[in-house]
Design an enzyme around this catalytic site. Structure first.
Site, PDB file in Angstrom:
ATOM      1  N   HIS A 107       0.829  -1.218   0.000  1.00 59.74           N
ATOM      2  CA  HIS A 107       0.000   0.000   0.000  1.00 59.74           C
ATOM      3  C   HIS A 107       0.867   1.273   0.000  1.00 59.74           C
ATOM      4  CE1 HIS A 107      -4.038  -1.748   0.381  1.00 59.74           C
ATOM      5  NE2 HIS A 107      -3.463  -2.673   1.115  1.00 59.74           N
ATOM      6  N   THR A 108       2.109   1.139  -0.397  1.00 62.15           N
ATOM      7  CA  THR A 108       2.978   2.313  -0.526  1.00 62.15           C
ATOM      8  C   THR A 108       2.991   2.833  -1.955  1.00 62.15           C
ATOM      9  OG1 THR A 108       4.792   0.750  -0.809  1.00 62.15           O
ATOM     10  CG2 THR A 108       4.587   1.774   1.360  1.00 62.15           C
ATOM     11  N   ASP A 109       2.661   1.986  -2.926  1.00 61.76           N
ATOM     12  CA  ASP A 109       2.886   2.378  -4.331  1.00 61.76           C
ATOM     13  C   ASP A 109       2.025   3.554  -4.748  1.00 61.76           C
ATOM     14  OD1 ASP A 109       0.604   0.749  -4.305  1.00 61.76           O
ATOM     15  OD2 ASP A 109       1.095  -0.272  -6.179  1.00 61.76           O
ATOM     16  N   ASP A 153       2.268  -3.636  -9.637  1.00 60.83           N
ATOM     17  CA  ASP A 153       1.965  -4.956 -10.181  1.00 60.83           C
ATOM     18  C   ASP A 153       2.366  -5.052 -11.647  1.00 60.83           C
ATOM     19  OD1 ASP A 153       0.900  -5.313  -7.686  1.00 60.83           O
ATOM     20  OD2 ASP A 153      -1.193  -5.315  -8.341  1.00 60.83           O
ATOM     21  N   GLY A 174      -7.353 -14.058  -7.089  1.00 63.84           N
ATOM     22  CA  GLY A 174      -7.740 -13.554  -5.778  1.00 63.84           C
ATOM     23  C   GLY A 174      -6.763 -13.891  -4.662  1.00 63.84           C
TER      24      GLY A 174
END
Length: 393
Positions: free
Chosen positions: A36-38, A173, A123
């Protein structure tokens, strides 16, 4: 990539369309640390892995787009490639979004046929969607001779996900799928897009993924909420520190000073991101020093932050991480990906892998009455075209 997978996709293409396609391999990814840093302009440390998508793609000389999801046994057809828009077929949107990105750059995409399939668990947080986007983006770049650089392809694939799948993902990603290097992890600065490779020997330290088998429905809506919470924190800081353009620029001291204005929730979200960026940098130093135990401690700290401050873990993930902590030979463990389900990523000494899998499986089965899937992964190179001989082997 298993030759059988490429063969199956190649065979289906030839049976349906009757000519020789371009074959492309597009890997999924793991992220060792930096979650969750990108989308906050920070650092990530991903690697491309041997859970991959295979594509067979060819220009058909007409205007039709034919898409075939080999694994699902489903097809999608569009009569005119020039009239691409989001469809009601969820999986097709990842591909149609890529076509739209070419068109937005003034590149006419003619009719084409595409069969794809893979072994990236859906998922599980290994970015099957990015592999799908990047595989087609790469294939069309080859077939149309457009000469677009890999970094631009990553941006196109990211925008496809934003606009056609409605997920406001960061660049990591797609970058990892395209820029992966065999035997290396890659630290990406998501703000400057500078990157550096670090050797990672998966024979000396195995990467084992444990899949909770759950994907809570919160995942995508909460993901977008976290982005908004981080943006609120930045907006507060900017009033006092105009130089702060993203959480990448922020310090814990600045956050503490304006905690009351932000409120507790926004403060904790932002504090997690600032601390996680620091952990990526220290993890890279540990990697260079060959200190996997210290690297693993950063992973455990990352999980604690994701669980307590960012609040994107879930009970199933926490059980797996705690079970890993109790096993000898485990360097580190944490949840990986967006959260609310999916996988944990674990670094395990090779001689302890079997014991690790048995122990974690038993703990999870005792708690939830089912066996988690586990995957041992190898780090591989990024998206590439494959010789036809691979399909004929």
């Amino acid at each position: 990539m298993p030759a059988s997978l490429v063969q199956a996709v190649h065979t289906e293409f030839q049976q349906r369309f009757g000519y020789e396609p371009l074959l492309v391999r597009a890997p999924g990814r793991v992220n060792l640390i930096g979650e969750h840093t990108d989308y906050n302009g920070g650092f990530v440390l991903p690697a491309a892995i041997d859970k991959e998508m295979a594509f067979a793609v060819g220009l058909n000389g007409g205007t039709n787009i034919h898409l075939v999801a080999h694994d699902l046994g489903e097809t999608f057809e569009l009569a005119n490639a020039a009239e691409v828009s989001p469809s009601n077929t969820h999986w097709a949107n990842y591909l149609l979004g890529v076509v739209a990105q070419y068109q937005q750059r003034g590149i006419a995409v003619p009719g084409f046929d595409c069969v794809f399939g893979g072994n990236v668990p859906i998922g599980a947080g290994m970015s099957s969607s990015a592999a799908v986007e990047c595989g087609l983006a790469f294939a069309l770049n080859q077939l149309l001779g457009t000469g677009i650089e890999k970094m631009e392809l990553a941006h196109m694939a990211q925008k496809a996900e934003h606009t056609y799948a409605g997920v406001m993902c960061g660049i990591m990603d797609q970058f990892a799928s395209l820029f992966g290097r065999d035997g290396h992890v890659v630290r990406l600065d998501c703000r400057s897009l500078e990157y550096a490779y670090f050797p990672f020997d998966t024979k000396a330290c195995r990467i084992v993924l444990c899949n909770t088998g759950v994907k809570h429905s919160l995942a995508s809506s909460e993901y977008n909420t976290r982005r908004q919470e981080c943006e609120r924190g930045v907006a507060v800081l900017q009033q006092h520190h105009p130089a702060v353009q993203s959480l990448r620029d922020a310090t814990l001291a600045q956050l503490e000073a304006h905690r009351a204005e932000m409120g507790d929730v926004v403060f904790r979200r932002c504090a997690y991101v600032v601390q996680e960026n620091g952990r990526v940098e220290s993890a890279c130093r540990h990697l260079e020093a060959g200190d996997m135990a210290a690297f693993g401690q950063d992973m455990y700290a990352s999980h604690a932050g994701l669980r307590d401050d960012y609040e994107v873990s879930c009970a199933e993930l926490d059980v797996l991480v705690e079970a890993a902590r109790a096993v000898p030979g485990v360097f580190g463990s944490r949840m990986m990906g967006g959260g609310f389900g999916g996988c944990t990523i674990n670094l395990v000494a090779p001689e302890h892998v079997d014991e690790f899998i048995a122990s974690v499986t038993a703990a999870y089965q005792q708690q939830y009455g089912r066996v988690p899937e586990t995957y041992q992964t190898t780090i591989v190179g990024g998206v590439e075209a494959l010789p036809t001989t691979v399909a004929l082997a």
